[in-house]
Design a protein around this motif. Structure first.
Motif, PDB file in Angstrom:
ATOM      1  N   LEU A  43       2.089 -39.345  41.347  1.00 34.16           N
ATOM      2  CA  LEU A  43       1.954 -38.540  40.119  1.00 34.16           C
ATOM      3  C   LEU A  43       0.865 -39.125  39.235  1.00 34.16           C
ATOM      4  N   ILE A  44       0.951 -40.439  39.042  1.00 37.35           N
ATOM      5  CA  ILE A  44      -0.001 -41.092  38.136  1.00 37.35           C
ATOM      6  C   ILE A  44      -1.430 -40.931  38.645  1.00 37.35           C
ATOM      7  N   SER A  45      -1.641 -41.151  39.932  1.00 35.56           N
ATOM      8  CA  SER A  45      -3.036 -41.063  40.376  1.00 35.56           C
ATOM      9  C   SER A  45      -3.527 -39.621  40.352  1.00 35.56           C
ATOM     10  N   SER A  46      -2.656 -38.642  40.668  1.00 34.19           N
ATOM     11  CA  SER A  46      -3.090 -37.232  40.600  1.00 34.19           C
ATOM     12  C   SER A  46      -3.445 -36.860  39.156  1.00 34.19           C
ATOM     13  N   LEU A  47      -2.605 -37.288  38.205  1.00 30.92           N
ATOM     14  CA  LEU A  47      -2.882 -36.962  36.805  1.00 30.92           C
ATOM     15  C   LEU A  47      -4.184 -37.615  36.346  1.00 30.92           C
ATOM     16  N   ASN A  48      -4.353 -38.866  36.754  1.00 32.34           N
ATOM     17  CA  ASN A  48      -5.561 -39.577  36.305  1.00 32.34           C
ATOM     18  C   ASN A  48      -6.841 -38.960  36.846  1.00 32.34           C
ATOM     19  N   ILE A  49      -6.798 -38.541  38.082  1.00 36.12           N
ATOM     20  CA  ILE A  49      -8.003 -37.904  38.652  1.00 36.12           C
ATOM     21  C   ILE A  49      -8.322 -36.639  37.856  1.00 36.12           C
ATOM     22  N   ARG A  50      -7.286 -35.846  37.603  1.00 33.67           N
ATOM     23  CA  ARG A  50      -7.523 -34.583  36.895  1.00 33.67           C
ATOM     24  C   ARG A  50      -7.939 -34.834  35.434  1.00 33.67           C
ATOM     25  N   MET A  51      -7.311 -35.828  34.802  1.00 37.35           N
ATOM     26  CA  MET A  51      -7.649 -36.124  33.398  1.00 37.35           C
ATOM     27  C   MET A  51      -9.103 -36.595  33.293  1.00 37.35           C
ATOM     28  N   ARG A  52      -9.522 -37.373  34.292  1.00 40.07           N
ATOM     29  CA  ARG A  52     -10.916 -37.837  34.282  1.00 40.07           C
ATOM     30  C   ARG A  52     -11.865 -36.638  34.388  1.00 40.07           C
ATOM     31  N   GLU A  53     -11.495 -35.692  35.237  1.00 37.37           N
ATOM     32  CA  GLU A  53     -12.339 -34.496  35.379  1.00 37.37           C
ATOM     33  C   GLU A  53     -12.444 -33.730  34.068  1.00 37.37           C
ATOM     34  N   LEU A  54     -11.375 -33.790  33.271  1.00 34.81           N
ATOM     35  CA  LEU A  54     -11.366 -33.045  31.999  1.00 34.81           C
ATOM     36  C   LEU A  54     -11.872 -33.891  30.823  1.00 34.81           C
ATOM     37  N   GLY A  55     -12.121 -35.165  31.085  1.00 33.32           N
ATOM     38  CA  GLY A  55     -12.552 -36.054  30.003  1.00 33.32           C
ATOM     39  C   GLY A  55     -11.413 -36.452  29.081  1.00 33.32           C
ATOM     40  N   LEU A  56     -10.179 -36.456  29.587  1.00 33.06           N
ATOM     41  CA  LEU A  56      -9.027 -36.867  28.772  1.00 33.06           C
ATOM     42  C   LEU A  56      -8.557 -38.245  29.242  1.00 33.06           C
ATOM     43  N   ASP A  57      -8.064 -39.070  28.297  1.00 32.37           N
ATOM     44  CA  ASP A  57      -7.602 -40.385  28.748  1.00 32.37           C
ATOM     45  C   ASP A  57      -6.220 -40.703  28.206  1.00 32.37           C
ATOM     46  N   ASP A  58      -5.459 -39.670  27.951  1.00 33.97           N
ATOM     47  CA  ASP A  58      -4.154 -39.885  27.341  1.00 33.97           C
ATOM     48  C   ASP A  58      -3.169 -38.848  27.922  1.00 33.97           C
ATOM     49  N   TYR A  59      -2.058 -39.352  28.508  1.00 30.56           N
ATOM     50  CA  TYR A  59      -1.100 -38.448  29.152  1.00 30.56           C
ATOM     51  C   TYR A  59      -0.562 -37.395  28.183  1.00 30.56           C
ATOM     52  N   GLU A  60      -0.311 -37.847  26.944  1.00 22.86           N
ATOM     53  CA  GLU A  60       0.274 -36.940  25.952  1.00 22.86           C
ATOM     54  C   GLU A  60      -0.697 -35.785  25.656  1.00 22.86           C
ATOM     55  N   ALA A  61      -1.985 -36.141  25.490  1.00 19.31           N
ATOM     56  CA  ALA A  61      -2.985 -35.101  25.195  1.00 19.31           C
ATOM     57  C   ALA A  61      -3.059 -34.114  26.360  1.00 19.31           C
ATOM     58  N   TYR A  62      -2.968 -34.640  27.590  1.00 24.94           N
ATOM     59  CA  TYR A  62      -3.039 -33.749  28.750  1.00 24.94           C
ATOM     60  C   TYR A  62      -1.793 -32.864  28.826  1.00 24.94           C
ATOM     61  N   PHE A  63      -0.636 -33.438  28.504  1.00 26.70           N
ATOM     62  CA  PHE A  63       0.619 -32.672  28.524  1.00 26.70           C
ATOM     63  C   PHE A  63       0.510 -31.497  27.549  1.00 26.70           C
ATOM     64  N   GLN A  64      -0.013 -31.780  26.349  1.00 26.44           N
ATOM     65  CA  GLN A  64      -0.184 -30.723  25.333  1.00 26.44           C
ATOM     66  C   GLN A  64      -1.142 -29.649  25.838  1.00 26.44           C
ATOM     67  N   TYR A  65      -2.239 -30.108  26.404  1.00 33.16           N
ATOM     68  CA  TYR A  65      -3.270 -29.203  26.930  1.00 33.16           C
ATOM     69  C   TYR A  65      -2.646 -28.249  27.964  1.00 33.16           C
ATOM     70  N   LEU A  66      -1.822 -28.844  28.810  1.00 28.81           N
ATOM     71  CA  LEU A  66      -1.251 -28.132  29.952  1.00 28.81           C
ATOM     72  C   LEU A  66      -0.153 -27.145  29.553  1.00 28.81           C
ATOM     73  N   THR A  67       0.493 -27.430  28.442  1.00 32.35           N
ATOM     74  CA  THR A  67       1.665 -26.613  28.100  1.00 32.35           C
ATOM     75  C   THR A  67       1.361 -25.654  26.940  1.00 32.35           C
ATOM     76  N   THR A  68       0.068 -25.487  26.629  1.00 28.92           N
ATOM     77  CA  THR A  68      -0.278 -24.617  25.504  1.00 28.92           C
ATOM     78  C   THR A  68      -1.193 -23.477  25.940  1.00 28.92           C
ATOM     79  N   GLY A  69      -0.754 -22.256  25.628  1.00 28.71           N
ATOM     80  CA  GLY A  69      -1.611 -21.067  25.728  1.00 28.71           C
ATOM     81  C   GLY A  69      -2.130 -20.744  27.113  1.00 28.71           C
ATOM     82  N   THR A  70      -3.098 -19.835  27.138  1.00 29.71           N
ATOM     83  CA  THR A  70      -3.663 -19.358  28.405  1.00 29.71           C
ATOM     84  C   THR A  70      -4.419 -20.462  29.115  1.00 29.71           C
ATOM     85  N   ARG A  71      -5.116 -21.282  28.303  1.00 27.47           N
ATOM     86  CA  ARG A  71      -5.881 -22.380  28.894  1.00 27.47           C
ATOM     87  C   ARG A  71      -4.943 -23.307  29.684  1.00 27.47           C
TER      88      ARG A  71
END
Ligand SMILES: C[S@@+](CC[C@H](N)C(=O)[O-])C[C@H]1O[C@@H](n2cnc3c(N)ncnc32)[C@H](O)[C@@H]1O
Length: 293
Positions: A43-71
């Motif tokens: 889980l951790i390595s999959s999330l990290n690869i994807r977060m790097r692609e998005l330029g995010l470095d914080d699990y919480e920020a990615y969780f918010q990104y993922l659970t909000t709106g159409t994006r």
């Protein structure tokens, strides 16, 4: 509480218990897949690869990104593909294919000369190898028997990326080497030195559709002669498996066959089916005539 750093993981990639629980709960809620503690580093390595692609470095920020709106909904499609296991291959389980062949032969005998429909559903089809294997087997059988029946294969998965790979039908040559040579040359066209393409006539037989196994009660799937569900149930907790199986039975025609992988469920009972397992293949047949129906 911070975990001890895993040996193969830098401290920046560590995830605490609460965070792991939250991510695992999200995956379970949306796909039914239970992520055990053993899969924490995956889980951790999959999330990290994807977060790097998005330029995010914080699990919480990615969780918010993922659970909000159409994006977030679009992003979920990408992440779910990374978090699910798509391992598959052509002609993966010979024994199960023999069971399918036997059932189809029986059906052809019963419907000789008819223009009936024979429908098969490949559940959790990943990138299409299973669905095309079944399509090849059945197309070959139906053609040899001179049948006029309509043959249709529906292939479903939760991962849209896998489904589009299946729709393309483009595979590395190495992937089809399990198939008898005659079938390779009949059902695939050479694209280049490395790749082959499923022929259009076979592609037309297979319809790829998104279907989450957690949403089967809303499935717009018809009645099937065979439901083929292998190497999918193992990712779900037992209660969920039983529920999925009960829903699948509702999509079997009377006399239709549900084919599972060996050992994927034990002690499951449903009043509409009886066990028809043999040669290590777990299979259930829907009763032909229901009393009171
Ligand atoms: C290991 S693959 C099995 C592929 C193929 N059935 C085989 O045996 O070769 C498991 C597949 O199940 C799919 N899957 C996982 N959870 C799912 C869900 N909730 N709904 C539908 N498909 C799901 C995954 O995306 C993956 O493609």
């Amino acid at each position: 509480m911070q975990n001890k750093p895993l040996p193969d993981m830098p401290p920046s990639m560590q995830m605490d218990e609460d965070q792991f629980g939250r991510w695992a709960a999200l995956l379970e809620e949306r796909t039914g897949i239970h992520l055990s503690e053993r899969r924490r580093s995956f889980l951790i390595s999959s999330l990290n690869i994807r977060m790097r692609e998005l330029g995010l470095d914080d699990y919480e920020a990615y969780f918010q990104y993922l659970t909000t709106g159409t994006r977030g909904a679009v992003e979920w499609e990408i992440l779910v593909d990374r978090l699910t296991v798509h391992e598959t291959r052509f002609y993966r389980d010979d024994q199960a294919l023999s069971v399918v062949r036997r059932h189809a032969r029986e059906w052809l005998e019963q419907h000789a000369g008819e223009r009936e429909r024979f429908e098969l559903w490949s559940v959790g089809c990943a990138t299409g190898e299973e669905a095309y294997s079944l399509a090849i087997l059945l197309d070959d059988l139906f053609t040899r028997s001179g049948s006029q029946a309509y043959l249709g294969i529906t292939a479903t998965d939760v991962s849209t990326a896998s489904l589009s790979a299946g729709r393309k039908g483009l595979y590395h040559r190495n992937r089809i080497k399990n198939l008898p040579e005659a079938l390779q040359s009949h059902y695939f066209e050479s694209v280049d030195e490395q790749h082959v393409q499923v022929i259009p006539a076979l592609q037309q037989r297979v319809c790829f559709m998104r279907q989450n196994l957690l949403e089967l009660e809303q499935a717009r799937m018809g009645q099937m002669d065979i439901i083929f569900c292998q190497n999918v149930l193992i990712y779900f907790p037992r209660e969920r498996r039983l529920q999925i199986l009960d829903y699948l039975v509702e999509h079997l025609k009377p006399g239709g066959l549900l084919v599972l992988g060996a050992g994927e469920i034990i002690d499951w009972q449903n009043p509409h089916v009886y066990s028809e397992s043999f040669q290590g293949v777990l299979a259930y047949r829907r009763v032909a005539q229901e009393f009171g129906a």
